[in-house]
Design a protein around this motif. Sequence first.
Motif, PDB file in Angstrom:
ATOM      1  N   SER A   1       0.969  -1.134   0.035  1.00 53.99           N
ATOM      2  CA  SER A   1       0.039  -0.026  -0.043  1.00 53.99           C
ATOM      3  C   SER A   1       0.830   1.210  -0.057  1.00 53.99           C
TER       4      SER A   1
ATOM      5  N   ASN B   1       0.932   5.587  -0.566  1.00 53.07           N
ATOM      6  CA  ASN B   1      -0.156   6.693  -0.305  1.00 53.07           C
ATOM      7  C   ASN B   1       0.426   7.985  -0.261  1.00 53.07           C
TER       8      ASN B   1
ATOM      9  N   THR C   1      -6.397   8.396 -12.809  1.00 51.79           N
ATOM     10  CA  THR C   1      -7.876   8.451 -12.187  1.00 51.79           C
ATOM     11  C   THR C   1      -8.184  10.059 -12.345  1.00 51.79           C
TER      12      THR C   1
ATOM     13  N   SER D   1     -12.725  10.922  -8.159  1.00 49.63           N
ATOM     14  CA  SER D   1     -12.667  10.083  -7.135  1.00 49.63           C
ATOM     15  C   SER D   1     -13.105   8.923  -7.358  1.00 49.63           C
ATOM     16  N   GLY D   2     -12.995   7.587  -6.500  1.00 47.01           N
ATOM     17  CA  GLY D   2     -13.180   6.367  -6.928  1.00 47.01           C
ATOM     18  C   GLY D   2     -11.888   5.385  -7.079  1.00 47.01           C
ATOM     19  N   ASN D   3     -12.253   4.158  -7.499  1.00 48.38           N
ATOM     20  CA  ASN D   3     -11.364   3.247  -7.370  1.00 48.38           C
ATOM     21  C   ASN D   3     -11.046   2.839  -9.091  1.00 48.38           C
ATOM     22  N   LYS D   4      -9.976   2.474  -9.308  1.00 44.34           N
ATOM     23  CA  LYS D   4      -9.474   1.847 -10.647  1.00 44.34           C
ATOM     24  C   LYS D   4      -8.572   0.635 -10.522  1.00 44.34           C
ATOM     25  N   GLU D   5      -8.762  -0.226 -11.189  1.00 45.20           N
ATOM     26  CA  GLU D   5      -8.076  -1.532 -11.099  1.00 45.20           C
ATOM     27  C   GLU D   5      -7.596  -2.013 -12.530  1.00 45.20           C
TER      28      GLU D   5
ATOM     29  N   THR E   1      -4.354  -1.457  -8.000  1.00 49.99           N
ATOM     30  CA  THR E   1      -5.510  -0.647  -7.775  1.00 49.99           C
ATOM     31  C   THR E   1      -5.417   0.620  -7.286  1.00 49.99           C
TER      32      THR E   1
ATOM     33  N   GLN F   1      -6.833   4.071  -5.618  1.00 49.16           N
ATOM     34  CA  GLN F   1      -7.954   4.657  -4.982  1.00 49.16           C
ATOM     35  C   GLN F   1      -7.773   6.140  -4.589  1.00 49.16           C
TER      36      GLN F   1
ATOM     37  N   ASP G   1      -9.578   9.302  -2.576  1.00 47.68           N
ATOM     38  CA  ASP G   1     -10.600   9.588  -1.470  1.00 47.68           C
ATOM     39  C   ASP G   1     -10.421  11.252  -1.362  1.00 47.68           C
TER      40      ASP G   1
ATOM     41  N   SER H   1      -4.321   6.444  -2.816  1.00 45.67           N
ATOM     42  CA  SER H   1      -3.579   5.138  -2.431  1.00 45.67           C
ATOM     43  C   SER H   1      -3.142   4.381  -3.767  1.00 45.67           C
TER      44      SER H   1
END
Lengths: 116, 114
Positions: B20, B22, B50, B53-57, B62, B64, B66, B73
Motif C-alpha cells: 500500500s 499513499n 484516475t 474520485s473512486g477506484n480503478k483496477e 488498484t 484509490q 478519497d 493510494s
Amino acid sequence: SQTIHQWPATLVQPVGSPLSLECTVEGTSNPNLYWYRQAAGRGLQLLFYSVGIGQISSEVPQNLSASRPQDRQFILSSKKLLLSDSGFYLCAWTNSRVYLAKNIQYFGAGTRLSVL
Amino acid sequence: QKEVEQDPGPLSVPEGAIVSLNCTYSNSAFQYFMWYRQYSRKGPELLMYTYSSGNKEDGRFTAQVDKSSKYISLFIRDSQPSDSATYLCAMSEVSQGGSEKLVFGKGMKLTVNP
C-alpha cells in the motif's frame, strides 16, 4: 504511436562549461513540453515548460535556460555550469489537444549530468 | 504545508505481499491523480490514471482516490521482484487553458524481495 527521445543518457562536464540537452517527440504535433530536474530526496522539480514554438515559461530562477526552436524539439542549455547543476534531467510531453488527457505527462529516459 | 506529501520510505516487502502506497494533498482543486513507476536510472512511466474520485483496477494494481480525506493510494497485490522501483504520485487541477502542470510527491522506493 508517440515516442520521446532524450540525449545524451549520461554527461560529465567541468564547472564553467556550457550545456545543451536535447529532447524530441515523435508521432504527435503541438505537444506541451516540460523539463524537470530530479535530485535525490527532493522529487521532481519543474524547470521549464512550453506550449508552443518560442514560448517558454520558467518555474525556477537558475543557471539554466530553455528553447523550443521547432514544434517537437525542446532544448535545455547553460552558458556556464555550476556544481549545483548536477542531477537527473527529464523531458516530458503531454497531448495538448485532448482535454482530459492533457494532464498525463510522458517522460523521456533522462540525462544524468555530473558537473565536476 | 506542501501541496503533496508522500512518505519516501524505503519500503521492503517479501514477494507475494500486498503493498500500500499513499499520498496526501492539500489542494482541493486537484482532479487528476496519477501514479508513476520509475526504475533505477530510468524516466518515470505512467502506471495508473484516475480522474476525480473512486477506484480503478488494472491487473494487480488498484488506484484509490478519497477526495473527502484528500488521500490517494496505490495497492499492489501479489507483489513481484519486478515491482521494485520508486513510485511517485502526481496530481493536477482542471486547467482552463495554458499548460497543465503536475505536482509530484517525492516518491517511495519499494523493494520486493524474492
